[in-house]
Write a protein that holds these residues in place. Structure first.
Motif, PDB file in Angstrom:
ATOM      1  N   UNK A   1       0.810  -1.230   0.000  1.00 35.22           N
ATOM      2  CA  UNK A   1       0.000   0.000   0.000  1.00 35.22           C
ATOM      3  C   UNK A   1       0.840   1.275   0.000  1.00 35.22           C
ATOM      4  N   UNK A   2       2.114   1.185  -0.363  1.00 34.95           N
ATOM      5  CA  UNK A   2       3.005   2.341  -0.282  1.00 34.95           C
ATOM      6  C   UNK A   2       2.994   3.193  -1.536  1.00 34.95           C
ATOM      7  N   UNK A   3       2.947   2.575  -2.710  1.00 33.23           N
ATOM      8  CA  UNK A   3       3.078   3.331  -3.953  1.00 33.23           C
ATOM      9  C   UNK A   3       1.974   2.957  -4.931  1.00 33.23           C
ATOM     10  N   UNK A   4       1.692   3.894  -5.848  1.00 33.37           N
ATOM     11  CA  UNK A   4       0.670   3.658  -6.848  1.00 33.37           C
ATOM     12  C   UNK A   4      -0.729   3.985  -6.382  1.00 33.37           C
ATOM     13  N   UNK A   5      -0.842   4.554  -5.187  1.00 31.09           N
ATOM     14  CA  UNK A   5      -2.143   4.892  -4.611  1.00 31.09           C
ATOM     15  C   UNK A   5      -2.227   6.389  -4.318  1.00 31.09           C
ATOM     16  N   UNK A   6      -3.436   6.840  -4.076  1.00 34.23           N
ATOM     17  CA  UNK A   6      -3.610   8.171  -3.504  1.00 34.23           C
ATOM     18  C   UNK A   6      -2.789   8.234  -2.210  1.00 34.23           C
ATOM     19  N   UNK A   7      -1.953   9.275  -2.036  1.00 29.83           N
ATOM     20  CA  UNK A   7      -1.107   9.348  -0.830  1.00 29.83           C
ATOM     21  C   UNK A   7      -1.898   9.340   0.473  1.00 29.83           C
ATOM     22  N   UNK A   8      -3.141   9.792   0.425  1.00 24.02           N
ATOM     23  CA  UNK A   8      -3.957   9.773   1.637  1.00 24.02           C
ATOM     24  C   UNK A   8      -4.239   8.346   2.077  1.00 24.02           C
ATOM     25  N   UNK A   9      -4.513   7.495   1.113  1.00 28.72           N
ATOM     26  CA  UNK A   9      -4.717   6.078   1.390  1.00 28.72           C
ATOM     27  C   UNK A   9      -3.440   5.459   1.944  1.00 28.72           C
ATOM     28  N   UNK A  10      -2.323   5.762   1.311  1.00 25.46           N
ATOM     29  CA  UNK A  10      -1.051   5.193   1.768  1.00 25.46           C
ATOM     30  C   UNK A  10      -0.696   5.655   3.173  1.00 25.46           C
ATOM     31  N   UNK A  11      -1.033   6.898   3.519  1.00 24.37           N
ATOM     32  CA  UNK A  11      -0.782   7.378   4.874  1.00 24.37           C
ATOM     33  C   UNK A  11      -1.450   6.467   5.890  1.00 24.37           C
ATOM     34  N   UNK A  12      -2.652   6.058   5.590  1.00 29.36           N
ATOM     35  CA  UNK A  12      -3.385   5.237   6.539  1.00 29.36           C
ATOM     36  C   UNK A  12      -2.984   3.780   6.551  1.00 29.36           C
ATOM     37  N   UNK A  13      -2.717   3.210   5.361  1.00 35.82           N
ATOM     38  CA  UNK A  13      -2.638   1.757   5.250  1.00 35.82           C
ATOM     39  C   UNK A  13      -1.272   1.213   4.824  1.00 35.82           C
ATOM     40  N   UNK A  14      -0.253   2.063   4.735  1.00 31.87           N
ATOM     41  CA  UNK A  14       1.084   1.580   4.381  1.00 31.87           C
ATOM     42  C   UNK A  14       1.546   0.540   5.399  1.00 31.87           C
ATOM     43  N   UNK A  15       1.907  -0.640   4.918  1.00 30.67           N
ATOM     44  CA  UNK A  15       2.376  -1.734   5.770  1.00 30.67           C
ATOM     45  C   UNK A  15       3.900  -1.686   5.837  1.00 30.67           C
ATOM     46  N   UNK A  16       4.409  -0.858   6.719  1.00 25.68           N
ATOM     47  CA  UNK A  16       5.839  -0.625   6.836  1.00 25.68           C
ATOM     48  C   UNK A  16       6.460  -1.692   7.735  1.00 25.68           C
ATOM     49  N   UNK A  17       7.257  -2.605   7.192  1.00 31.51           N
ATOM     50  CA  UNK A  17       7.821  -3.672   8.031  1.00 31.51           C
ATOM     51  C   UNK A  17       8.768  -3.140   9.101  1.00 31.51           C
ATOM     52  N   UNK A  18       9.332  -1.952   8.878  1.00 26.67           N
ATOM     53  CA  UNK A  18      10.243  -1.369   9.865  1.00 26.67           C
ATOM     54  C   UNK A  18       9.496  -0.677  10.996  1.00 26.67           C
ATOM     55  N   UNK A  19       8.196  -0.428  10.793  1.00 27.35           N
ATOM     56  CA  UNK A  19       7.395   0.252  11.807  1.00 27.35           C
ATOM     57  C   UNK A  19       6.014  -0.381  11.841  1.00 27.35           C
ATOM     58  N   UNK A  20       5.922  -1.579  12.375  1.00 24.50           N
ATOM     59  CA  UNK A  20       4.647  -2.303  12.339  1.00 24.50           C
ATOM     60  C   UNK A  20       3.659  -1.802  13.387  1.00 24.50           C
ATOM     61  N   UNK A  21       3.265  -0.553  13.269  1.00 24.35           N
ATOM     62  CA  UNK A  21       2.329   0.036  14.221  1.00 24.35           C
ATOM     63  C   UNK A  21       0.981  -0.654  14.157  1.00 24.35           C
ATOM     64  N   UNK A  22       0.298  -0.702  15.285  1.00 26.48           N
ATOM     65  CA  UNK A  22      -1.021  -1.332  15.319  1.00 26.48           C
ATOM     66  C   UNK A  22      -2.127  -0.362  14.926  1.00 26.48           C
ATOM     67  N   UNK A  23      -1.782   0.915  14.744  1.00 32.82           N
ATOM     68  CA  UNK A  23      -2.785   1.919  14.432  1.00 32.82           C
ATOM     69  C   UNK A  23      -2.715   2.327  12.972  1.00 32.82           C
ATOM     70  N   UNK A  24      -3.889   2.558  12.369  1.00 32.12           N
ATOM     71  CA  UNK A  24      -3.937   3.156  11.047  1.00 32.12           C
ATOM     72  C   UNK A  24      -3.203   4.494  11.098  1.00 32.12           C
ATOM     73  N   UNK A  25      -2.496   4.828  10.023  1.00 35.56           N
ATOM     74  CA  UNK A  25      -1.557   5.934  10.031  1.00 35.56           C
ATOM     75  C   UNK A  25      -2.133   7.303  10.343  1.00 35.56           C
TER      76      UNK A  25
END
Length: 478
Positions: A319-343
C-alpha cells in the motif's frame, strides 16, 4: 485544554425498564439551586458537557474508560471504506448491515446522546435565569457552547436513528429542549421538527459563540461549519453553500493544512475546527484510533485509491506506492514500523503512555467538500466553482493525484462523494451518511455498491429495544 477534564457535576441514574432512556435526569449530587452560582461553577458543568459531547456521545466510549468501541468504527464498517479483519459479533453485524435492536453499542450511544442533551438543557436553563452571574454578552457565549452540543447531539441521533434524508418523514427523533424531571414518555418528532430545533441551536451558537479560540473549544466558526453540514443533510443547499463558503473565508485562523499528514500530526492545528482534548498522561482518557489489526481497506476502497494517479492496478502490495497518498498514509504496511494503528493516528493510544490522538469532529477539508456538493446541487449553482473546491483538496493530497475535470453534474456529484471517502476515511463515519443520502437522492444504488444493504430499512439503525420498552410513545424504525 488542560481544564477539560473529567469533572463530574451530577450523578446520573438510568433505569432502562422503568422509564424512557431519553429521559436522563441528574439527581442526588447537587441541587439545581446551587449547581451554578458563578462563572467558575458554570464552566465546570460546561466542561462536563464537552467531555460527554465529544468523547461519549459522538464516539461511543465511556468517559475515562479503557474499554468500549467507538460508534464511528462500526458506522465506517457499515459503509464502503473498510472491512473487518478480526471477527467480532458487534463489528460483524455492522459490517454485514444486519444490526438488530438489541445491539449494545447502539443503546450506549442512544443513552449517551440524551445524557448530553439533558445536561445541556439543565445548564441552559440555569444560565438563562442568571445563575452564572455574568453580563449578557458572556451569558450568551456560555449558552452558545451548550446549544452547540445540544444541536450536535440531536443531529447525531437523527442521522443514526432517523430518516434524516427526508424532511417530510415523521421518523425524526425525540427532541428535548427542556430538562426532564419526570418519567414521562414522549413521541418522536418529525424530521423537519428535529431539524428546526437543531438549526435554532446552531444559529444561536454561530451568532454568539466566542472567536479566536483553541481548536478544542467551540467557536462561532465551528458552529457555522456544523450549520452548513446540517443544512446539506436536510437538503437546504443554498444556505449550506453560503455557510460553508463563509467558513472557508473565515478570519478566525482556520485553514487547510499544507500537507495531508500535517492534519493528523497536529492534533489541534489550523485545519481542525473542533477536536476533543485528549491527554492520556494527564487525564487517563481513552484515545481514539482505528486499529490496523482489526480494520483493513475494502477492495472497493483500495481500487479507488489505486485509480487516483490515472493508472489502474499499479498499487504495491504494501500500500506504499501507486495509490492516492492519503490512502497510503493510513494503510502503508511498513515492516520497519509495524504500528497497530492506522496511520491517521500517529500518537500513542495506550495507557502505557503517550498523549493520545485527538478526535476531529470537524475539519476544514470537509467544509470545502460540503460547499462543493451544496453548490453543485443548489438551483443556479456553479459547477465550475464546486469543482474548484474539489481540486483544492486533491491538489493538497499530493502531486500524483490527478485533478478532476468537469463533464456533467452527475459525474461531479459522484466525484465529490468519492473525494470525501478518500479524504475522511476512518475518521467520523461520514461516508456512511453520504452513501445513504446519495442513495435516497437517486444518485447511486447503495445495494449495488454493497449488496448487504438489501433493504431501504437498513439505511437507518434500529432504535434500541430498551428505549422502546421505556418510552411507550416511541415508534420503532421499520
Amino acid at each position: 485544554m488542560k481544564n477539560i477534564i473529567y469533572i463530574i457535576v451530577f450523578a446520573f441514574f438510568i433505569s432502562l425498564s422503568s422509564c424512557s432512556i431519553d429521559n436522563v435526569e441528574p439527581k442526588n449530587v447537587l441541587l439545581e439551586s446551587n449547581a451554578i452560582t458563578n462563572e467558575t461553577t458554570a464552566l465546570g458543568i460546561l466542561n462536563r458537557i464537552y467531555n460527554s459531547g465529544l468523547r461519549n456521545s459522538i464516539y461511543g466510549r465511556d468517559i475515562g474508560g479503557g474499554a468500549g468501541v467507538a460508534i464511528v468504527e462500526n458506522i465506517s464498517l457499515s459503509s464502503l471504506e473498510i472491512e473487518l479483519l478480526t471477527p467480532s459479533t458487534s463489528f460483524t453485524a455492522f459490517n454485514t448491515n444486519n444490526v438488530l435492536n438489541n445491539e449494545g453499542l447502539l443503546q450506549q450511544v442512544y443513552v449517551d446522546l440524551y445524557f448530553n442533551i439533558n445536561l445541556s438543557n439543565y445548564f441552559i436553563e440555569l444560565v438563562e435565569r442568571g445563575d452564572a452571574n455574568v453580563n449578557d454578552s458572556r451569558k450568551n457565549e456560555l449558552l452558545a457552547e451548550a446549544k452547540f452540543f445540544r444541536g450536535l447531539s440531536h443531529f447525531s441521533l437523527l442521522r443514526i436513528f432517523g430518516q434524516f434524508y427526508d424532511v417530510n418523514s415523521p421518523l425524526g427523533v425525540v427532541v428535548s429542549t427542556q430538562p426532564i424531571r419526570s418519567n414521562t414518555s414522549f413521541p418522536r418528532n418529525s424530521v423537519q421538527e428535529t431539524y428546526d430545533a437543531i438549526i435554532a441551536d446552531l444559529q444561536f451558537s454561530a451568532d454568539n459563540a466566542p472567536t479566536g479560540r483553541a481548536h478544542y473549544y467551540v467557536s462561532a466558526t465551528t458552529a457555522q461549519a456544523l450549520l452548513a453540514k446540517v443544512q446539506l443533510n436536510m437538503g437546504d443547499y443554498t444556505n449550506a453553500a453560503l455557510n460553508a463558503q463563509a467558513v472557508i473565508s473565515n478570519t478566525d485562523g482556520y485553514l487547510l493544512e499544507p500537507t495531508y499528514s500535517g492534519v493528523f500530526n497536529d492534533r489541534w492545528g489550523a485545519e481542525t475546527l473542533l477536536a476533543a482534548y485528549v491527554d492520556i498522561d494527564i487525564e487517563g482518557a481513552q484515545a481514539h484510533n482505528f486499529g490496523r489489526n482489526t480494520f483493513g481497506p475494502s477492495t472497493l476502497f483500495r481500487t479507488l485509491a489505486d485509480e487516483q494517479d490515472g493508472l489502474n492496478s499499479d498499487g504495491s502490495t504494501d500500500n506504499a506506492t501507486g495509490y492516492d497518498p492519503r490512502y497510503s498514509l493510513g494503510f502503508y504496511l511498513d515492516p520497519a514500523n509495524p504500528t497497530i494503528l492506522i496511520g491517521k493516528y500517529p500518537f500513542d493510544g495506550t495507557f502505557a503512555g503517550g498523549e493520545g490522538n485527538a478526535i476531529k469532529t470537524l475539519r476544514m477539508a470537509e467544509i470545502y467538500l460540503i460547499y462543493a456538493e451544496a453548490e453543485a446541487r443548489r438551483d443556479g449553482g456553479s459547477l465550475a466553482n464546486a469543482l474548484a473546491r474539489v481540486n483544492e483538496i486533491r491538489n493538497r493530497a499530493g502531486a500524483s493525484v490527478t485533478p478532476r475535470v468537469l463533464s456533467d453534474k452527475a459525474t461531479l456529484l459522484e466525484d465529490i462523494r468519492i473525494e470525501k471517502m478518500l479524504e475522511l476515511y476512518c475518521e467520523t463515519g461520514e461516508n456512511w451518511y453520504d452513501l445513504v443520502r446519495y442513495d435516497r437522492l437517486g444518485d447511486i444504488d447503495a445495494s449495488a455498491l454493497k449488496p448487504s444493504i438489501s433493504s431501504v430499512n437498513k439505511l437507518i439503525f434500529p432504535i434500541p429495544n430498551a428505549a422502546i420498552i421505556g418510552n411507550t410513545e416511541l415508534v420503532p424504525n421499520p
